[in-house]
Each structure stands twice: as structure tokens, then as C-alpha cells.
Design a protein around this motif. Structure first.
Motif, mmCIF file in Angstrom:
data_model
loop_
_atom_site.group_PDB
_atom_site.id
_atom_site.type_symbol
_atom_site.label_atom_id
_atom_site.label_comp_id
_atom_site.label_asym_id
_atom_site.label_seq_id
_atom_site.Cartn_x
_atom_site.Cartn_y
_atom_site.Cartn_z
ATOM 1 N N SER A 169 0.876 -1.347 -0.137
ATOM 2 C CA SER A 169 0.189 0.168 0.005
ATOM 3 C C SER A 169 0.942 1.286 0.024
ATOM 4 O O SER A 169 0.353 2.462 -0.258
ATOM 5 N N ASN A 170 2.232 1.063 0.392
ATOM 6 C CA ASN A 170 2.943 2.343 0.463
ATOM 7 C C ASN A 170 3.866 2.463 -0.843
ATOM 8 O O ASN A 170 4.750 2.970 -0.832
ATOM 9 N N GLY A 171 3.243 1.764 -2.016
ATOM 10 C CA GLY A 171 3.734 1.997 -3.284
ATOM 11 C C GLY A 171 4.775 1.146 -3.898
ATOM 12 O O GLY A 171 5.003 0.133 -3.056
#
Length: 279
Positions: A169-171
Motif C-alpha cells: 500500500s506504500n507504493g
């Protein structure tokens, strides 16, 4: 002459012992338990890549899918349960000494099209209406209870024999960095409470209503944004609705777990997951 007879007699006895052992092992695997390695991250963090478990085939009775499959791609061997026991497939509505799985059970089943073994959580039984709205599971038009549980953090690295990389979710993060997912608990209508992971907004977070047909079941992975399951139709290379006859058994407990590419890499063993109950 007696020596030759003794030699050949010893060979014959050895062959018979091996054949008997294979027959007993095959019978045990067909009737009682089937070994299963977790190859993908679709059930994180309930099940991790490299978890090893035995599938309880007695839990739901028996069908053709209870017969073993033998797949050794390197040797070109691909023998499915239908090759062994296809004669028992029938219409799929009946199972010998059968009982249906309960919502929330973690179940191994044969993919209705390609015959590969899948493991997912049972979400819908025959007649149930299943829908995702804004990432929240709805069963029979009622949203399930959701409790935030912070973050699930793992290392961005190649995982398991397939060298799969996790999604975060943090890329896009580099090798060795933290890969983060949102973690929460779902409570299903029958009280089963289990963890689910989410990456962020996805097309699969909003769906139409899936009405489960008779003699079929609806399955989803706990790693919601990284799971090929009943939300995707078989025609689109998904799982779709799973016939009762394709159910293999219930997964109850992780017996062994290794984070490495080989179970022999003892330094990658996850001792805290040995004999861990599956919730």
C-alpha cells in the motif's frame, strides 16, 4: 543356485515392500489427509508463502476430488483427481458421508476448470448474496463487522519457490524495504473472526451482487487485493462459483513453515508458525 534364488527373492520382497508402502501412502492421502504447500500470498496473513499443512479430507466427506493429483512439471507429469476418479464425478450434488463447510472455514478445492488445488476462505453458501461495497464485504445485504488492526509489514523480497514479490500500500518500494498493507478483522455472520489485508482502492472493492447457485460455494482470499477467487468469473480466468463436488477438505493447522525457497534452508524456518491453528 540357492544364492541366486536368495538374491532374486530379496529383490522381489523389496519391490513388494515398496509397492505396499506406496499403496498405503496413496490410501492414506486419498481418505484422510492431503499435504499442501502454500504457493502464493492470497491468504496472507492467515497463511504465508511456505506454510505446510495437511488438509482434513474427512471434514466434508468424499467426492472424486478426494483422489490425489500428481503434478511434476519438470517430468511432464500432470495427473489430476479426475484422471484417477473421474468416473465418480456425477452431477456434483452428493458427497459420500458428506457435510457442507461452514462460512469462515479455510478450504482446499479443485479449480472448476484447470483442476489445480486452491485454498481460500468460504464466504458464501448456496442461496447467499455476496457483494463488495467500498471494500466492505456484504453478505445477504448486511455489511460484516470491521475492526481496524493497524498494519501488516513484510520485507520486499522474492518469496517462495515462485520468487513472487508482494504488493504494498506504500507504493513501489525497493528490495529490503518495508512493504506495508492495512490489516483489519472481519466478523462473519456466524461469529467467525479473521484477519484480512488491503492494499488500497481496487476495482474489486465494488462489485455487483453474486447470488450463489445451488450446490455451489463462494470463496475469497484473506489478502483481498491480491487474490484470484470467486469474485472473478471462470470465463475471465478466475474461480467463479465452486461446485460442491470440487471441495477437497478443510485446513485446520499449519504444521511447518519456511520463508526460504527450500524447506532444507533451516535458517529460514518460521518456528513460531509450527503447529499454528488456522483461524
Amino acid at each position: 543356485m540357492a544364492e541366486k534364488s536368495g538374491f532374486f527373492g530379496s529383490v522381489i520382497e523389496t519391490v513388494k515392500t515398496v509397492v505396499y508402502a506406496l499403496l498405503i501412502a496413496g490410501l492414506f492421502r486419498t481418505i484422510f489427509f492431503q499435504p499442501f504447500w502454500i504457493p502464493s500470498g492470497s491468504m496472507k496473513d492467515t497463511l504465508l508463502i511456505g506454510d505446510f499443512l495437511f488438509v482434513n479430507k474427512m471434514a466434508y466427506g468424499y467426492s472424486y476430488a478426494s483422489c490425489p493429483s500428481i503434478r511434476i512439471p519438470a517430468l511432464g507429469i500432470d495427473i489430476g483427481a479426475d484422471d484417477f476418479c473421474g468416473v465418480f464425478q456425477g452431477d456434483g450434488s452428493e458427497r459420500l458421508w458428506g457435510s457442507d463447510p461452514e462460512v469462515g472455514d479455510v478450504v482446499v478445492f479443485r479449480h472448476p476448470v484447470n483442476g489445480r488445488d486452491f485454498i481460500k476462505r468460504l464466504i458464501g453458501k448456496p442461496g447467499d448474496r455476496i457483494q463488495m461495497k467500498d471494500g466492505v464485504l456484504h453478505i445477504n445485504d448486511t455489511p460484516v463487522k470491521i475492526e481496524d488492526d493497524g498494519l501488516f509489514i513484510e520485507t520486499m523480497e522474492y518469496q517462495g519457490p515462485q520468487s513472487a514479490l508482494p504488493r504494498c500500500s506504500n507504493g513501489a518500494v525497493g528490495q529490503g524495504a518495508d512493504c506495508v498493507k492495512e490489516r483489519s478483522y472481519e466478523t462473519l455472520p456466524n461469529g467467525v473472526r479473521h484477519a484480512v489485508l488491503n492494499i488500497g482502492p481496487q476495482q474489486s472493492d465494488n462489485t455487483g451482487v453474486y447470488t450463489v447457485p445451488a450446490d455451489h460455494f463462494f470463496f475469497m482470499g484473506d489478502n483481498r487485493d491480491n487474490s484470484t477467487d470467486s469474485r472473478v468469473a471462470q470465463a475471465a480466468r478466475g474461480v467463479g462459483f465452486v461446485p460442491r463436488a470440487d471441495i477437497v477438505g478443510r485446513a485446520d493447522r499449519v504444521m511447518f513453515s519456511s520463508a526460504g525457497r527450500s524447506m532444507l534452508a533451516f535458517w529460514t524456518w518460521r518456528g513460531d508458525r509450527f503447529f499454528k491453528e488456522i483461524e
